[in-house]
Motif scaffolding. Structure first.
Motif, PDB file in Angstrom:
ATOM      1  N   ALA A  25     102.410   2.878 -30.648  1.00  0.00           N
ATOM      2  CA  ALA A  25     102.295   3.108 -32.080  1.00  0.00           C
ATOM      3  C   ALA A  25     102.173   1.818 -32.885  1.00  0.00           C
ATOM      4  CB  ALA A  25     103.506   3.900 -32.587  1.00  0.00           C
ATOM      5  N   ALA A  26     102.177   0.662 -32.185  1.00  0.00           N
ATOM      6  CA  ALA A  26     102.055  -0.617 -32.878  1.00  0.00           C
ATOM      7  C   ALA A  26     100.606  -0.982 -33.167  1.00  0.00           C
ATOM      8  CB  ALA A  26     102.701  -1.714 -32.041  1.00  0.00           C
ATOM      9  N   LEU A  27      99.710  -0.020 -33.092  1.00  0.00           N
ATOM     10  CA  LEU A  27      98.312  -0.255 -33.434  1.00  0.00           C
ATOM     11  C   LEU A  27      98.205  -0.650 -34.907  1.00  0.00           C
ATOM     12  CD1 LEU A  27      96.742   2.918 -31.765  1.00  0.00           C
ATOM     13  CD2 LEU A  27      96.716   0.609 -30.848  1.00  0.00           C
ATOM     14  N   GLN A  75      95.266   3.208 -36.395  1.00  0.00           N
ATOM     15  CA  GLN A  75      96.096   4.415 -36.446  1.00  0.00           C
ATOM     16  C   GLN A  75      95.468   5.466 -37.354  1.00  0.00           C
ATOM     17  OE1 GLN A  75     100.176   4.901 -36.538  1.00  0.00           O
ATOM     18  NE2 GLN A  75     100.718   2.930 -35.613  1.00  0.00           N
ATOM     19  N   GLY A  76      94.855   5.022 -38.432  1.00  0.00           N
ATOM     20  CA  GLY A  76      94.176   5.974 -39.312  1.00  0.00           C
ATOM     21  C   GLY A  76      93.059   6.708 -38.596  1.00  0.00           C
ATOM     22  N   LEU A  77      92.291   5.990 -37.781  1.00  0.00           N
ATOM     23  CA  LEU A  77      91.204   6.615 -37.024  1.00  0.00           C
ATOM     24  C   LEU A  77      91.752   7.604 -35.998  1.00  0.00           C
ATOM     25  CD1 LEU A  77      88.880   3.519 -36.478  1.00  0.00           C
ATOM     26  CD2 LEU A  77      88.473   5.453 -38.005  1.00  0.00           C
ATOM     27  N   VAL A  78      92.815   7.202 -35.299  1.00  0.00           N
ATOM     28  CA  VAL A  78      93.429   8.099 -34.312  1.00  0.00           C
ATOM     29  C   VAL A  78      93.985   9.339 -35.014  1.00  0.00           C
ATOM     30  CG1 VAL A  78      95.346   8.337 -32.684  1.00  0.00           C
ATOM     31  CG2 VAL A  78      93.949   6.257 -32.679  1.00  0.00           C
ATOM     32  N   ILE A  86     102.166   9.823 -32.464  1.00  0.00           N
ATOM     33  CA  ILE A  86     101.263   8.820 -31.911  1.00  0.00           C
ATOM     34  C   ILE A  86     100.725   7.903 -33.001  1.00  0.00           C
ATOM     35  CG2 ILE A  86      98.972   8.523 -30.842  1.00  0.00           C
ATOM     36  CD1 ILE A  86      99.594  10.950 -29.103  1.00  0.00           C
ATOM     37  N   ALA A  87     100.462   8.448 -34.184  1.00  0.00           N
ATOM     38  CA  ALA A  87      99.899   7.652 -35.279  1.00  0.00           C
ATOM     39  C   ALA A  87     100.773   7.760 -36.531  1.00  0.00           C
ATOM     40  CB  ALA A  87      98.474   8.111 -35.580  1.00  0.00           C
ATOM     41  N   ILE A 135      91.221   9.172 -25.167  1.00  0.00           N
ATOM     42  CA  ILE A 135      90.642   8.087 -24.361  1.00  0.00           C
ATOM     43  C   ILE A 135      90.979   6.729 -24.972  1.00  0.00           C
ATOM     44  CG2 ILE A 135      88.463   7.040 -23.610  1.00  0.00           C
ATOM     45  CD1 ILE A 135      87.331   9.900 -23.397  1.00  0.00           C
ATOM     46  N   TYR A 136      90.891   6.627 -26.293  1.00  0.00           N
ATOM     47  CA  TYR A 136      91.231   5.367 -26.965  1.00  0.00           C
ATOM     48  C   TYR A 136      92.685   4.998 -26.702  1.00  0.00           C
ATOM     49  CZ  TYR A 136      92.143   2.005 -30.674  1.00  0.00           C
ATOM     50  OH  TYR A 136      92.523   0.883 -31.362  1.00  0.00           O
ATOM     51  N   MET A 137      93.585   5.979 -26.815  1.00  0.00           N
ATOM     52  CA  MET A 137      95.004   5.706 -26.581  1.00  0.00           C
ATOM     53  C   MET A 137      95.261   5.326 -25.125  1.00  0.00           C
ATOM     54  SD  MET A 137      96.446   5.826 -29.465  1.00  0.00           S
ATOM     55  CE  MET A 137      98.071   5.558 -28.808  1.00  0.00           C
ATOM     56  N   TYR A 138      94.476   5.868 -24.219  1.00  0.00           N
ATOM     57  CA  TYR A 138      94.588   5.502 -22.806  1.00  0.00           C
ATOM     58  C   TYR A 138      94.374   4.001 -22.620  1.00  0.00           C
ATOM     59  CZ  TYR A 138      92.942   4.912 -17.974  1.00  0.00           C
ATOM     60  OH  TYR A 138      92.735   4.472 -16.686  1.00  0.00           O
ATOM     61  N   PHE A 139      93.378   3.464 -23.268  1.00  0.00           N
ATOM     62  CA  PHE A 139      93.073   2.046 -23.126  1.00  0.00           C
ATOM     63  C   PHE A 139      94.063   1.169 -23.895  1.00  0.00           C
ATOM     64  CE2 PHE A 139      88.830   3.742 -21.994  1.00  0.00           C
ATOM     65  CZ  PHE A 139      88.681   3.085 -20.769  1.00  0.00           C
TER      66      PHE A 139
END
Length: 486
Positions: free
Chosen positions: A195-197, A202-205, A260-261, A175-179
């Motif tokens: 992936a530019a979070l 990225q650690g949380l994901v 993704i992360a 859901i977080y990645m969706y937003f």
């Protein structure tokens, strides 16, 4: 021709099997599973082993939330599709000597579970991936709770809570990645592009995905549900869990979590490598002390998965290629090993290694099949387990020589406890319990024969499997290196 036929045929087959009773349900389930294998063979024949997505289906599903029914196959998915469609008919064949109450429900659940796993292995949409992930969990819960051992309810509830709780963290990550994605979509490649979070995000994901995948594999210290569940589940359920379902976690790490992360992966890479290597040694030591044959194989599986995880987290082509072929090999070997113990417990009413002995004298064909499966499990050269473990250890060696030295203990330890188990069960003199042990026949001989052929065939010539996944693996490594800047 799209992947949708592979996904929906088992669902329709499960509904059809519900209409049959007893032996007819069993035969129908086998028939449909063989048809599914034949269709997978057609896909394989048409598959081009490059990095592209093939046989893709993309259709609006729940447009209000941005969810699409988007699935397809690349080299990595193709290997998992083959694993699933090859093992399901074999697992159904292993049940032919058993009688199950409400057999139509039992076999329908197996086919429903197959559909869920195929969704996981082909999904290109995060929401679809999550639905397939949970859809595969529900059938195995009922298989274990309705047809398992004496402690099945307590053990199955523990298993369900563990895996469902991990899945919720994964859902939050999706859901977080969706937003965070452009256009707010669940599309896998849009997730890759996000992936530019920041490093912290990225650690949380990474950890949200990791909890779900580590529990499913299972990886130390998230493994505590596994030995009890494998022991209490009916043999077919154990084979489904160990042979195919745990690969959902490994596949998720490769396809979803790391790409993704990537920055989160780099940050926590060493810690996960340590956990994987600890799991190898820990599970092997525990396996030494087991007197229940099925439980010994369960701990052996944890050790093998630990090595696969270490190879993946080293993140190079040898590690990922080793993981791909080792997932195939482990699936074949562990199904064979659990079937061996199913035969023993059905004939003798016990899985206690100390009560057995001398079976080779009265069941020579069984002893040969058992030995071939043991040799594949301990990675003897020219068996299927060798090339995967060689590539995985090579991968870990490139990452850190000391990690490789410790992880390599799985081969030594595995050889010791597996060969000791074989010696105690099959060699020596017969006793009152084992003197009348009947040799394999009928469906037993067919299943073990196919497994032994696969063990030797893949051991001598593993190139076809490696060729299928090679381009997709290299493309994924390149994608992660670019996005992770390492």
């Amino acid at each position: 021709m799209t992947v949708s036929i592979l996904i929906f045929l088992p669902v329709l087959a499960a509904l059809a099997v519900l209409l049959f009773k007893n032996e007819t349900a069993k035969h129908a389930a086998l028939f449909f599973s063989v048809i599914e294998l034949a269709i997978a063979g057609v896909f394989l024949a048409k598959f081009v082993p490059d990095a592209s997505i093939q046989f893709e289906v993309e259709a609006p599903w729940i447009p209000q939330i941005g969810a699409y029914f988007n699935a397809g196959i690349d080299g990595i998915s193709m290997v998992m599709v083959l694993l699933t469609t090859v093992l399901i008919p074999l697992i159904i064949l292993t049940t032919y000597k058993h009688q199950y109450k409400n057999a139509n429900v039992f076999y329908a659940l197996i086919l429903f579970m197959q559909a869920g796993m195929l969704v996981v292995f082909t999904a290109l949409d995060g929401f679809l991936f999550y639905v397939g992930w949970e859809a595969a969990l529900i059938p195995i819960y009922f298989i274990c709770s309705l047809w398992g051992g004496e402690n099945r309810i307590r053990i199955t509830i523990k298993f369900f809570i563990y895996t469902f709780a991990g899945s919720l963290f994964m859902l939050l990550a999706i859901i977080y990645m969706y937003f965070q994605s452009a256009g707010q979509t669940y599309d896998l490649h849009e997730f890759y592009a996000s992936a530019a979070l920041t490093k912290d995000h990225q650690g949380l994901v990474f950890w949200a995905f990791f909890l779900a995948f580590a529990i499913k594999m299972p990886l130390f210290p998230f493994h505590t549900w596994q030995p009890d569940t494998y022991t209490e589940a009916p043999s077919a359920g154990t084979m489904m869990l160990a042979g195919i379902m745990l690969k959902m976690g490994i596949y998720g790490v490769i396809r979803w979590m790391i790409p993704i992360a990537p920055v989160g992966f780099i940050t926590w890479q060493h810690l996960i490598m340590v956990l994987a290597v600890i799991g190898v040694v820990y599970a092997s030591i525990i396996a030494f002390k087991q007197t229940d044959g099925k439980r010994l194989v369960a701990y052996s599986s944890i050790a093998h998965v630990g090595l696969i995880a270490a190879g993946i987290f080293a993140w190079n082509s040898q590690g990922l290629q080793g993981a791909m072929i080792q997932m195939i090999s482990h699936g074949i070997n562990v199904v064979g090993m659990f079937f061996i113990w199913d035969i023993i417990s059905t004939r003798l009413g016990t899985r206690n290694i100390g009560q057995l002995g001398g079976i080779a004298k009265v069941a020579p064909q069984f002893s040969i099949a058992f030995l071939i499966i043991v040799l594949g499990t301990v990675a003897l050269p020219l068996t299927n387990g060798f090339i995967g473990e060689f590539l995985l250890l090579n991968s870990v060696y490139q990452f850190n020589i000391w990690f490789a030295a410790v992880a390599g203990l799985t081969i030594i330890f595995g050889a010791v406890y597996m060969l000791r188990m074989y010696k105690n069960v099959m060699q020596g003199t017969t006793n009152e319990l084992t003197a009348t042990f009947a040799d394999i026949h009928g469906s037993e001989k067919l299943v073990l024969g196919i497994i032994c052929i696969l063990i030797i065939g893949l051991g001598i010539y593993p190139q076809p499997i490696l060729h299928i996944s090679a381009a997709a693996v290299e493309n994924l490594i390149h994608t992660v290196k670019i996005s992770g800047k390492f």
